[in-house]
Design an enzyme around this catalytic site. Structure first.
Site, PDB file in Angstrom:
ATOM      1  N   SER A  52      -1.191   1.510   5.638  1.00  0.00           N
ATOM      2  CA  SER A  52      -0.511   0.306   5.097  1.00  0.00           C
ATOM      3  C   SER A  52      -0.933  -0.988   5.862  1.00  0.00           C
ATOM      4  O   SER A  52      -0.571  -1.928   5.324  1.00  0.00           O
ATOM      5  CB  SER A  52       0.875   0.415   5.269  1.00  0.00           C
ATOM      6  OG  SER A  52       1.389   0.912   6.525  1.00  0.00           O
ATOM      7  N   ARG A  53      -1.401  -0.940   7.130  1.00  0.00           N
ATOM      8  CA  ARG A  53      -1.721  -2.209   7.763  1.00  0.00           C
ATOM      9  C   ARG A  53      -2.620  -1.913   8.878  1.00  0.00           C
ATOM     10  O   ARG A  53      -2.773  -0.808   9.134  1.00  0.00           O
ATOM     11  CB  ARG A  53      -0.560  -2.847   8.172  1.00  0.00           C
ATOM     12  CG  ARG A  53       0.480  -2.195   9.005  1.00  0.00           C
ATOM     13  CD  ARG A  53       2.189  -2.742   8.831  1.00  0.00           C
ATOM     14  NE  ARG A  53       3.211  -1.653   9.292  1.00  0.00           N
ATOM     15  CZ  ARG A  53       3.466  -1.811  10.629  1.00  0.00           C
ATOM     16  NH1 ARG A  53       2.846  -2.329  11.702  1.00  0.00           N
ATOM     17  NH2 ARG A  53       4.409  -0.734  10.953  1.00  0.00           N
ATOM     18  N   GLY A  54      -2.981  -3.068   9.481  1.00  0.00           N
ATOM     19  CA  GLY A  54      -3.557  -2.757  10.835  1.00  0.00           C
ATOM     20  C   GLY A  54      -4.958  -2.269  10.727  1.00  0.00           C
ATOM     21  O   GLY A  54      -5.654  -2.157   9.718  1.00  0.00           O
ATOM     22  N   ASN A  84      -4.690   8.063  12.486  1.00  0.00           N
ATOM     23  CA  ASN A  84      -4.620   6.679  13.115  1.00  0.00           C
ATOM     24  C   ASN A  84      -3.217   6.272  13.583  1.00  0.00           C
ATOM     25  O   ASN A  84      -3.326   5.401  14.384  1.00  0.00           O
ATOM     26  CB  ASN A  84      -5.069   5.491  11.889  1.00  0.00           C
ATOM     27  CG  ASN A  84      -4.715   4.143  12.419  1.00  0.00           C
ATOM     28  OD1 ASN A  84      -5.394   3.478  13.115  1.00  0.00           O
ATOM     29  ND2 ASN A  84      -3.455   3.636  11.366  1.00  0.00           N
ATOM     30  N   TYR A 122       3.001   0.447  29.273  1.00  0.00           N
ATOM     31  CA  TYR A 122       2.343   1.417  28.286  1.00  0.00           C
ATOM     32  C   TYR A 122       2.167   2.789  28.845  1.00  0.00           C
ATOM     33  O   TYR A 122       1.413   3.422  28.284  1.00  0.00           O
ATOM     34  CB  TYR A 122       0.728   0.623  28.177  1.00  0.00           C
ATOM     35  CG  TYR A 122      -0.088   1.027  26.932  1.00  0.00           C
ATOM     36  CD1 TYR A 122       0.471   0.251  25.862  1.00  0.00           C
ATOM     37  CD2 TYR A 122      -1.056   1.910  26.954  1.00  0.00           C
ATOM     38  CE1 TYR A 122      -0.442   0.545  24.558  1.00  0.00           C
ATOM     39  CE2 TYR A 122      -1.725   2.288  25.860  1.00  0.00           C
ATOM     40  CZ  TYR A 122      -1.430   1.440  24.689  1.00  0.00           C
ATOM     41  OH  TYR A 122      -2.157   1.767  23.555  1.00  0.00           O
ATOM     42  N   LYS A 175      -2.120   8.841  24.545  1.00  0.00           N
ATOM     43  CA  LYS A 175      -3.718   8.664  24.216  1.00  0.00           C
ATOM     44  C   LYS A 175      -4.501   9.700  25.101  1.00  0.00           C
ATOM     45  O   LYS A 175      -5.386  10.099  24.702  1.00  0.00           O
ATOM     46  CB  LYS A 175      -3.975   7.446  24.191  1.00  0.00           C
ATOM     47  CG  LYS A 175      -3.226   6.322  23.432  1.00  0.00           C
ATOM     48  CD  LYS A 175      -3.569   6.682  22.207  1.00  0.00           C
ATOM     49  CE  LYS A 175      -2.944   5.539  21.102  1.00  0.00           C
ATOM     50  NZ  LYS A 175      -3.206   5.846  19.375  1.00  0.00           N
ATOM     51  N   THR A 184      -3.069  -6.965  15.616  1.00  0.00           N
ATOM     52  CA  THR A 184      -2.226  -6.322  14.625  1.00  0.00           C
ATOM     53  C   THR A 184      -0.820  -6.543  14.658  1.00  0.00           C
ATOM     54  O   THR A 184      -0.338  -7.179  15.780  1.00  0.00           O
ATOM     55  CB  THR A 184      -2.552  -4.856  14.387  1.00  0.00           C
ATOM     56  OG1 THR A 184      -2.043  -4.314  15.754  1.00  0.00           O
ATOM     57  CG2 THR A 184      -3.978  -4.444  14.607  1.00  0.00           C
TER      58      THR A 184
END
Ligand SMILES: NC(=O)c1ccc[n+]([C@@H]2O[C@H](COP(=O)([O-])OP(=O)(O)OC[C@H]3O[C@@H](n4cnc5c(N)ncnc54)[C@H](OP(=O)(O)O)[C@@H]3O)[C@@H](O)[C@H]2O)c1
Length: 254
Positions: free
Chosen positions: A15-17, A91, A154, A161, A192
């Site tokens: 939807s974005r980014g 993603n 993070y 990740k 983003t």
């Protein structure tokens, strides 16, 4: 020239980014694209409309990639409506930015489920559609420097990740001989919705742009999508279980 005419791609979080940029790149290369989202239906419809203006077929599917039933229903939709799946871009990431001191086991489980285990669920649900006796289907997952570096607030996403990159190698071992290539694009910092709101974002972007080793360029969602397109194309048939870093050289600097 990469030609994906006749191929069908599913992009999660399109939807974005970065997900949106990947969906558009794949459509530009000729693929029909299924746009996944979880909350932003109107933005997902905008992505689909942009794909359709390129003469490609597009569909929008709401599914929470951390939910096994949603993932199974989404892949069922792809099979019913498109009859094939050639490219799967995993993603989605979520989690918010928090120090480990402020994290609990619930936060950890939620981030791991959405950012790391989703790719396992997606490949599991789509394995029969992706598997082929000849040729290659392509799966690409998105990672970040947090998999290897300690970055402020993070810790949870970084751990997810690192797990994601490991899971991709393991999946390559398990599904590679079904004709499925699975690789990771590790992107540097890109503007983003999620990164613009990081506390201190402006100085982070300034520091990255100071360190970039590509003249007169800033990393964009389109640059990341180009690498994803390469790993979704026949040009990368002999690349399996790898992580490709796209950051303009920022991370090699001492
Ligand atoms: N931006 C960066 O600097 C950067 C750097 C390295 C790696 N990456 C990685 O690139 C990927 C995309 O990042 P981004 O910055 O483009 O993200 P973003 O702008 O925050 O977009 C996230 C996308 O994921 C969707 N989403 C979130 N949770 C979902 C769920 N549970 N199920 C289905 N969809 C869900 C969102 O859908 P809705 O709109 O419906 O909420 C949205 O489309 C992530 O894996 C991220 O870690 C980003």
């Amino acid at each position: 020239m990469i030609d994906l005419t006749g191929k069908v791609a599913l992009v999660t979080g399109a939807s974005r980014g970065i997900g949106k940029a990947c969906a558009i790149r794949l459509a530009d290369a000729g693929a029909d694209v299924i746009v996944n989202y979880v909350t932003s239906q109107s933005l997902a419809l905008e992505t689909a409309a942009e794909i359709q203006t390129r003469g490609r077929r597009a569909a929008v599917v709401r599914a929470d990639v951390s939910e096994e039933d949603d993932v199974a229903a989404m892949i069922g939709f792809v099979e019913r409506e498109f009859g094939q799946l050639d490219v799967l871009i995993s993603n989605v990431a979520t989690g918010g930015f928090r120090t480990l001191d402020n994290a609990n086991a619930k936060h950890f489980a939620a981030v791991m489920r959405t950012n790391a285990f989703a790719v396992v669920q997606l490949v599991h649900a789509a394995r029969r559609l992706l598997a082929r006796p000849t040729g290659h289907a392509k799966v690409v997952a998105l990672s970040s420097h947090g998999s290897r570096m300690a970055l402020p607030a993070y810790g949870l996403i970084g751990a997810s990740k690192a797990a994601l990159e490991s899971l991709v190698r393991q999946l390559a071992l398990e599904v590679g001989n079904d004709g499925i290539n699975i690789n990771v694009v590790l992107a540097g910092l890109v503007a983003t919705d999620s990164t613009r709101v990081i506390p201190g974002a402006e100085s982070m972007f300034a520091a990255v742009n100071e360190r970039i080793l590509v003249r007169e360029r800033e990393l964009t969602t389109g640059d990341v999508a180009d690498a994803v397109l390469f790993l979704a194309s026949p040009l990368s048939d002999l690349i399996q279980g790898q992580t490709l870093v796209v950051d303009g050289g920022v991370s090699i600097r001492g």
